[in-house]
Design a protein around this motif. Structure first.
Motif, PDB file in Angstrom:
ATOM      1  N   VAL A  24     -47.193  15.650 -57.248  1.00 49.61           N
ATOM      2  CA  VAL A  24     -48.408  16.006 -56.288  1.00 49.61           C
ATOM      3  C   VAL A  24     -48.883  15.016 -55.439  1.00 49.61           C
ATOM      4  N   GLN A  27     -50.990  15.315 -51.669  1.00 49.93           N
ATOM      5  CA  GLN A  27     -51.903  16.574 -51.629  1.00 49.93           C
ATOM      6  C   GLN A  27     -53.019  16.444 -52.185  1.00 49.93           C
ATOM      7  N   CYS A  29     -56.429  17.122 -54.597  1.00 46.64           N
ATOM      8  CA  CYS A  29     -56.755  17.388 -55.887  1.00 46.64           C
ATOM      9  C   CYS A  29     -58.218  16.817 -56.241  1.00 46.64           C
ATOM     10  N   ILE A  84     -54.488  20.275 -60.751  1.00 43.60           N
ATOM     11  CA  ILE A  84     -53.245  20.426 -60.015  1.00 43.60           C
ATOM     12  C   ILE A  84     -53.203  21.506 -58.978  1.00 43.60           C
ATOM     13  N   PRO A  85     -52.878  21.339 -57.700  1.00 41.67           N
ATOM     14  CA  PRO A  85     -53.185  22.554 -56.844  1.00 41.67           C
ATOM     15  C   PRO A  85     -52.415  23.876 -57.055  1.00 41.67           C
ATOM     16  N   VAL A  88     -48.537  24.384 -56.195  1.00 40.03           N
ATOM     17  CA  VAL A  88     -47.358  23.551 -57.053  1.00 40.03           C
ATOM     18  C   VAL A  88     -46.762  24.275 -58.035  1.00 40.03           C
ATOM     19  N   ALA A  93     -41.676  20.732 -59.831  1.00 32.97           N
ATOM     20  CA  ALA A  93     -42.112  19.663 -59.789  1.00 32.97           C
ATOM     21  C   ALA A  93     -41.931  18.610 -60.494  1.00 32.97           C
TER      22      ALA A  93
END
Length: 141
Positions: A24, A27, A29, A84-85, A88, A93
């Motif tokens: 991630v 991104q 978070c 975690i977004p 995802v 991932a």
């Protein structure tokens, strides 16, 4: 990523959920800290021990005061959890990041044969040759 990676760090990258946090990267978070505070920002770096660097970060204290930072570093031992977004796909991932780590840290042919430039056929002969056939065998066996 850092130029020098220890064997221990490589082990954690391949055998823990650090690879999910690495996936991630770049991104936004939120990281909740063990003392109840939190920090939100763009994940810019994660090492094999889960030390994390954030850019454009907002530090939120337990009494809701906010402090803005251009760069913020969190040592792994201070992390309670990382959010975690939602966009995802976790399994994909992890698999993708593990493959990236394998490619990045796979031994190069020159490392296997002691830094000598050799073609693939020569490397195979050297790696799989019997010790007594006159050709010096190099590498870890």
């Amino acid at each position: 990523m850092a130029d020098i990676i220890t064997c221990r760090e490589k082990y954690f990258m391949h055998n823990s959920l650090v690879c999910l946090i690495q996936a991630v990267r770049n991104q936004y978070c939120t990281i909740e800290l063990r003392n109840g505070d939190a920090v939100s920002g763009k994940l810019s770096f994660v090492d094999g021990f889960m030390n994390v660097s954030l850019e454009d970060a907002v530090f939120i204290t337990s009494d809701d005061q906010q402090h803005h930072f251009e760069f913020f570093f969190v040592q792994a031992r201070n992390i309670r959890f990382i959010t975690i977004p939602q966009n995802v796909e976790i399994t994909a991932a992890i698999m993708e990041q593990l493959e990236k780590n394998r490619r990045q840290f796979a031994p190069r042919l020159s490392e296997i044969v002691g830094g000598k430039q050799l073609d693939k056929g020569s490397v195979k002969r050297r790696l799989f040759a019997a010790p007594n056939d006159g050709d010096e065998v190099t590498g870890d066996h």
